[in-house]
Design a protein around this motif. Structure first.
Motif, mmCIF file in Angstrom:
data_model
loop_
_atom_site.group_PDB
_atom_site.id
_atom_site.type_symbol
_atom_site.label_atom_id
_atom_site.label_comp_id
_atom_site.label_asym_id
_atom_site.label_seq_id
_atom_site.Cartn_x
_atom_site.Cartn_y
_atom_site.Cartn_z
ATOM 1 N N HIS A 125 0.839 -1.197 0.000
ATOM 2 C CA HIS A 125 0.000 0.000 0.000
ATOM 3 C C HIS A 125 0.874 1.247 0.000
ATOM 4 N N ARG A 126 0.369 2.263 -0.676
ATOM 5 C CA ARG A 126 0.973 3.590 -0.613
ATOM 6 C C ARG A 126 -0.003 4.470 0.144
ATOM 7 N N VAL A 127 0.505 5.163 1.159
ATOM 8 C CA VAL A 127 -0.323 6.049 1.970
ATOM 9 C C VAL A 127 0.257 7.455 1.865
ATOM 10 N N GLU A 128 -0.564 8.382 1.438
ATOM 11 C CA GLU A 128 -0.126 9.777 1.298
ATOM 12 C C GLU A 128 -0.854 10.625 2.327
ATOM 13 N N ARG A 129 -0.056 11.348 3.127
ATOM 14 C CA ARG A 129 -0.629 12.218 4.144
ATOM 15 C C ARG A 129 -0.161 13.654 3.913
ATOM 16 N N SER A 130 -1.059 14.603 4.112
ATOM 17 C CA SER A 130 -0.721 16.026 4.100
ATOM 18 C C SER A 130 -0.914 16.538 5.515
ATOM 19 N N LEU A 131 0.190 16.973 6.114
ATOM 20 C CA LEU A 131 0.159 17.361 7.525
ATOM 21 C C LEU A 131 0.305 18.860 7.688
ATOM 22 N N ARG A 132 -0.409 19.389 8.649
ATOM 23 C CA ARG A 132 -0.295 20.792 9.041
ATOM 24 C C ARG A 132 0.799 20.890 10.091
ATOM 25 N N VAL A 133 1.849 21.653 9.785
ATOM 26 C CA VAL A 133 2.989 21.784 10.696
ATOM 27 C C VAL A 133 3.089 23.244 11.131
ATOM 28 N N PRO A 134 2.912 23.539 12.414
ATOM 29 C CA PRO A 134 2.983 24.929 12.874
ATOM 30 C C PRO A 134 4.348 25.542 12.566
#
Length: 196
Positions: A125-134
């Motif tokens: 599986h490929r998992v793509e995450r977009s994270l909010r980084v302060p």
């Protein structure tokens, strides 16, 4: 359990986690060899010094025991690295456990999960995450650049078998830059296998 990785030496540089390593007695000798090759290719001493500092930093912050590779086809255009984790097979760990994709409040959107296949590792599986980084307050340029959040793209490739869980990670603050090297990342993944 161990991995065998046959990477493209013209695109990727393996970052050893300890010295001596092969013919290199220490990090300085290793850095000098690499930066010297770039100087012979036309880089200035200042550019080579910057590259040496970059590689030292990549080595220093690899505290998780990963096999780390730096993309060096054109580091002045794109800085990218990947980590390859060679984990004991653990069927109790879920895909969300291995990728942190369990609906964290830092996620800008739900993770994107797709099925993939690697030449030797098989289905995964490929998992793509977009994270909010302060963004820290001291990184704000002026009053017209308010403190806000940066976006960090994380991509995981996860391959599981009775012998090992292999997880490859790539992280970048510029999604387009990461997208530019995805074909090279996936070509490297195709060259990973779990040793017999």
């Amino acid at each position: 359990m161990s991995l065998t990785i046959d990477w493209d030496r013209e695109r990727w540089l393996y970052l050893p986690d300890a010295f001596p390593w092969h013919v290199y007695p220490d990090e300085d000798a290793w850095i000098t060899t690499i930066t010297g090759a770039f100087v012979r290719a036309g880089w200035t001493a200042e550019q080579a010094s910057w590259l040496g500092d970059y590689l030292r930093g990549l080595r220093a912050n690899n505290t998780s025991g990963a096999h780390r590779f730096a993309w060096l086809l054109d580091p002045q255009a794109v800085l990218a690295s990947i980590d390859v984790f060679d984990l004991e097979a653990d069927p109790d760990q879920t895909l969300a456990d291995l990728t942190g994709s369990d609906g964290s409040s830092d996620d800008l959107r739900p993770p994107l999960v797709t099925e993939v296949t690697a030449a030797d590792l098989g289905s995964g599986h490929r998992v793509e995450r977009s994270l909010r980084v302060p963004r820290p307050a001291h990184e704000s340029i002026d009053d017209d650049d308010p403190v806000g959040d940066d976006v960090m793209l994380m991509v995981f490739w996860v391959f599981r078998s009775p012998r090992a869980d292999v997880v490859v990670t790539a992280t970048h603050g510029e999604p387009l830059a990461l997208a530019a090297v995805l074909p090279d990342i996936e070509a490297l993944i195709d060259r990973i296998r779990v040793a017999d």
